[in-house]
Design a protein around this motif. Structure first.
Motif, PDB file in Angstrom:
ATOM      1  N   CYS A 147     -66.187-125.818  18.447  1.00  0.00           N
ATOM      2  CA  CYS A 147     -64.784-126.210  18.511  1.00  0.00           C
ATOM      3  C   CYS A 147     -64.629-127.620  17.943  1.00  0.00           C
ATOM      4  O   CYS A 147     -65.404-128.517  18.273  1.00  0.00           O
ATOM      5  CB  CYS A 147     -64.286-126.176  19.962  1.00  0.00           C
ATOM      6  N   THR A 148     -63.660-127.779  17.062  1.00  0.00           N
ATOM      7  CA  THR A 148     -63.373-129.084  16.484  1.00  0.00           C
ATOM      8  C   THR A 148     -62.025-129.563  17.000  1.00  0.00           C
ATOM      9  O   THR A 148     -61.059-128.799  16.977  1.00  0.00           O
ATOM     10  CB  THR A 148     -63.324-129.003  14.952  1.00  0.00           C
ATOM     11  N   SER A 149     -61.966-130.787  17.484  1.00  0.00           N
ATOM     12  CA  SER A 149     -60.699-131.297  18.003  1.00  0.00           C
ATOM     13  C   SER A 149     -60.430-132.700  17.482  1.00  0.00           C
ATOM     14  O   SER A 149     -61.354-133.480  17.229  1.00  0.00           O
ATOM     15  CB  SER A 149     -60.708-131.293  19.531  1.00  0.00           C
ATOM     16  N   VAL A 150     -59.147-132.974  17.318  1.00  0.00           N
ATOM     17  CA  VAL A 150     -58.690-134.303  16.922  1.00  0.00           C
ATOM     18  C   VAL A 150     -57.630-134.735  17.918  1.00  0.00           C
ATOM     19  O   VAL A 150     -56.664-134.005  18.162  1.00  0.00           O
ATOM     20  CB  VAL A 150     -58.099-134.315  15.497  1.00  0.00           C
ATOM     21  N   VAL A 197     -59.510-139.790  18.018  1.00  0.00           N
ATOM     22  CA  VAL A 197     -60.794-139.323  18.553  1.00  0.00           C
ATOM     23  C   VAL A 197     -61.109-137.981  17.896  1.00  0.00           C
ATOM     24  O   VAL A 197     -60.348-137.028  18.019  1.00  0.00           O
ATOM     25  CB  VAL A 197     -60.748-139.134  20.079  1.00  0.00           C
ATOM     26  N   PHE A 198     -62.196-137.929  17.169  1.00  0.00           N
ATOM     27  CA  PHE A 198     -62.642-136.687  16.546  1.00  0.00           C
ATOM     28  C   PHE A 198     -63.841-136.163  17.327  1.00  0.00           C
ATOM     29  O   PHE A 198     -64.788-136.906  17.600  1.00  0.00           O
ATOM     30  CB  PHE A 198     -63.037-136.924  15.093  1.00  0.00           C
ATOM     31  N   THR A 199     -63.794-134.885  17.692  1.00  0.00           N
ATOM     32  CA  THR A 199     -64.871-134.308  18.502  1.00  0.00           C
ATOM     33  C   THR A 199     -65.294-132.958  17.945  1.00  0.00           C
ATOM     34  O   THR A 199     -64.455-132.125  17.596  1.00  0.00           O
ATOM     35  CB  THR A 199     -64.404-134.117  19.960  1.00  0.00           C
ATOM     36  N   TYR A 200     -66.574-132.762  17.862  1.00  0.00           N
ATOM     37  CA  TYR A 200     -67.157-131.477  17.456  1.00  0.00           C
ATOM     38  C   TYR A 200     -68.024-130.987  18.608  1.00  0.00           C
ATOM     39  O   TYR A 200     -68.978-131.659  18.998  1.00  0.00           O
ATOM     40  CB  TYR A 200     -67.989-131.646  16.192  1.00  0.00           C
ATOM     41  N   THR A 201     -67.669-129.848  19.179  1.00  0.00           N
ATOM     42  CA  THR A 201     -68.329-129.370  20.400  1.00  0.00           C
ATOM     43  C   THR A 201     -68.969-128.014  20.188  1.00  0.00           C
ATOM     44  O   THR A 201     -68.380-127.130  19.564  1.00  0.00           O
ATOM     45  CB  THR A 201     -67.290-129.254  21.537  1.00  0.00           C
TER      46      THR A 201
END
Lengths: 30, 163
Positions: free
Chosen positions: B154-157, A5-9
């Motif tokens: 914020c970037t998350s994997v 799951v890749f997320t940019y917030t």
């Protein structure tokens, strides 16, 4: 099996009072 | 899906790319902090025209250590059950890691994630009380850095693996 799951917030709206500096207005400045 | 929740009154927007076996492959997520320890989230896939719900409750909020429970991917209109999860995280200033577990359908999955605050600015638009204006007026480099970090994207994997 693994899934990614890749997320940019980013914040759209809000005011973080905890990190806003105390002296944000001219009050108290002489 | 990270153990940090939005501060009360804050609204964030996320773009998510994920395996279609988890949920919508491409979706937007809006998170709204309701209290200091809880938030609600709405996931929207515009291609599939479906909307999922989620929520998160912070059990431990002693930064940089976090512990949260909640659920994601709940589609009541499609009769899809929520996926409950528990997550612990180390939420540093720039680098953040989390581990946890989630129950999805008939199976349990582990969660391992990494998140990073962007070193570059941008991506933030203040509609509220003008944090950016306050930032510009601040003469303290340390305060400027703190505010700048809080408003950066914020970037998350996250990797989910069947247990």
């Amino acid at each position: 099996m693994g899934y990614i799951v890749f997320t940019y917030t980013f914040r759209l709206w809000g005011d973080r009072k905890d990190i806003v500096p105390v002296a944000t207005s001219a009050t108290g400045v002489k | 899906m990270t153990p940090d929740s939005q501060p009360e009154g804050d609204l964030s927007l996320s773009f998510q790319i994920q395996d279609k076996r988890i949920a919508n492959p491409y979706q937007l997520q809006a998170e709204l902090g309701l209290t200091e320890w809880g938030e609600v989230a709405v996931f929207r896939d515009f291609a599939a025209r479906r909307m999922d719900l989620g929520t998160e409750i912070g059990l431990l909020r002693k930064e940089p250590y976090l512990l949260s429970i909640g659920f994601i991917n709940w589609s009541p209109h499609l009769d899809e059950d929520p996926q409950p999860f528990i997550e612990a995280g180390y939420w540093g200033e720039h680098h953040r890691v989390c581990v946890g577990a989630i129950h999805a359908g008939y199976k349990n999955e582990s969660i391992l994630g990494y998140a990073m605050i962007s070193m570059r600015g941008g991506g933030y638009r203040s509609i509220g009380k003008g944090v950016l204006k306050t930032h510009r007026r601040s003469g303290s480099p340390a305060t400027s850095r703190a505010i700048s970090n809080s408003i950066r994207p914020c970037t998350s994997v996250i990797v989910r693996t069947t247990i």
